[in-house]
Scaffold this motif. Sequence first.
Motif, PDB file in Angstrom:
ATOM      1  N   UNK A  33      63.096  35.923  55.452  1.00  0.00           N
ATOM      2  CA  UNK A  33      63.306  37.369  55.434  1.00  0.00           C
ATOM      3  C   UNK A  33      64.159  37.844  56.604  1.00  0.00           C
ATOM      4  N   UNK A  34      64.758  36.919  57.345  1.00  0.00           N
ATOM      5  CA  UNK A  34      65.606  37.258  58.483  1.00  0.00           C
ATOM      6  C   UNK A  34      67.069  37.294  58.045  1.00  0.00           C
ATOM      7  N   UNK A  35      67.745  38.396  58.376  1.00  0.00           N
ATOM      8  CA  UNK A  35      69.181  38.547  58.118  1.00  0.00           C
ATOM      9  C   UNK A  35      69.829  38.938  59.438  1.00  0.00           C
ATOM     10  N   UNK A  36      70.958  38.325  59.733  1.00  0.00           N
ATOM     11  CA  UNK A  36      71.698  38.685  60.935  1.00  0.00           C
ATOM     12  C   UNK A  36      73.187  38.608  60.632  1.00  0.00           C
ATOM     13  N   UNK A  61      75.404  28.817  70.499  1.00  0.00           N
ATOM     14  CA  UNK A  61      74.455  29.746  71.107  1.00  0.00           C
ATOM     15  C   UNK A  61      74.102  30.931  70.215  1.00  0.00           C
ATOM     16  N   UNK A  62      74.801  31.122  69.127  1.00  0.00           N
ATOM     17  CA  UNK A  62      74.630  32.325  68.315  1.00  0.00           C
ATOM     18  C   UNK A  62      73.407  32.246  67.403  1.00  0.00           C
ATOM     19  N   UNK A  63      72.680  33.325  67.326  1.00  0.00           N
ATOM     20  CA  UNK A  63      71.511  33.415  66.452  1.00  0.00           C
ATOM     21  C   UNK A  63      71.913  33.254  64.979  1.00  0.00           C
ATOM     22  N   UNK A  64      73.052  33.801  64.610  1.00  0.00           N
ATOM     23  CA  UNK A  64      73.510  33.673  63.220  1.00  0.00           C
ATOM     24  C   UNK A  64      73.678  32.208  62.835  1.00  0.00           C
ATOM     25  N   UNK A  65      74.045  31.352  63.789  1.00  0.00           N
ATOM     26  CA  UNK A  65      74.192  29.921  63.507  1.00  0.00           C
ATOM     27  C   UNK A  65      72.866  29.324  63.026  1.00  0.00           C
ATOM     28  N   UNK A  94      72.772  40.267  70.760  1.00  0.00           N
ATOM     29  CA  UNK A  94      72.131  39.202  69.995  1.00  0.00           C
ATOM     30  C   UNK A  94      71.106  39.752  69.010  1.00  0.00           C
ATOM     31  N   UNK A  95      71.130  39.247  67.803  1.00  0.00           N
ATOM     32  CA  UNK A  95      70.138  39.595  66.800  1.00  0.00           C
ATOM     33  C   UNK A  95      68.776  38.987  67.084  1.00  0.00           C
ATOM     34  N   UNK A  98      67.235  42.164  69.020  1.00  0.00           N
ATOM     35  CA  UNK A  98      67.161  43.481  68.392  1.00  0.00           C
ATOM     36  C   UNK A  98      67.729  43.426  66.985  1.00  0.00           C
ATOM     37  N   UNK A  99      67.405  44.419  66.208  1.00  0.00           N
ATOM     38  CA  UNK A  99      67.926  44.536  64.844  1.00  0.00           C
ATOM     39  C   UNK A  99      69.271  45.255  64.930  1.00  0.00           C
ATOM     40  N   UNK A 100      70.307  44.488  65.176  1.00  0.00           N
ATOM     41  CA  UNK A 100      71.601  45.130  65.416  1.00  0.00           C
ATOM     42  C   UNK A 100      72.204  45.737  64.166  1.00  0.00           C
ATOM     43  N   UNK A 101      71.803  45.295  62.983  1.00  0.00           N
ATOM     44  CA  UNK A 101      72.307  45.916  61.754  1.00  0.00           C
ATOM     45  C   UNK A 101      71.799  47.363  61.674  1.00  0.00           C
TER      46      UNK A 101
END
Length: 168
Positions: A33-36, A61-65, A94-95, A98-101
């Motif tokens: 359920x995680x989207x970044x 280093x990226x969370x999206x990775x 960084x996601x 926080x919920x950057x979306x």
Amino acid sequence: MHTFQPYPIDLIEFDPFTKIGNEWMLITAKEGNKVNAMTASWGGVGVLWGKNTAFIFVRNSRYTKELIDKGSHFSLTFFDSTYKSALKYFGMVSGRREDKISNAKMHINYYEEIPFIDEGNFVICCKKMSATPILPEQFLNPDIQKQWYADGDYHTMYVGEILQILAR
């Protein structure tokens, strides 16, 4: 939510040097359920292994990775110029923390199970085909290491089969 329509790949007039390199894109991925999403200005499109493909580069280093690695799909969302400051924000925050979306006042939309950012105007939906770590011993020009990887935070190159192009 905006209405997106499938766009025939053979009708695309897409300058990757401008769209990716200058205007940037958001790479969006989902795991559970995680989207970044993260801003990117490196990548391209073409044909590989008999498929229409997109390729992207994501730092370790990226969370999206983490989400791309665990999931099977990713999307590339492109925007008009009014979103440039939001794209800068997505590249700086960084996601993980926080919920950057939501903080950017953007929304997640889906093509089937593939998330993308609803405020965009053009989306490339991809199924992950390969992940190739970029390693220092691969550089034929030593200046690449000095200029782009002095901190040791290397990229992984992902190749995705283009499943659908969407436009609004």
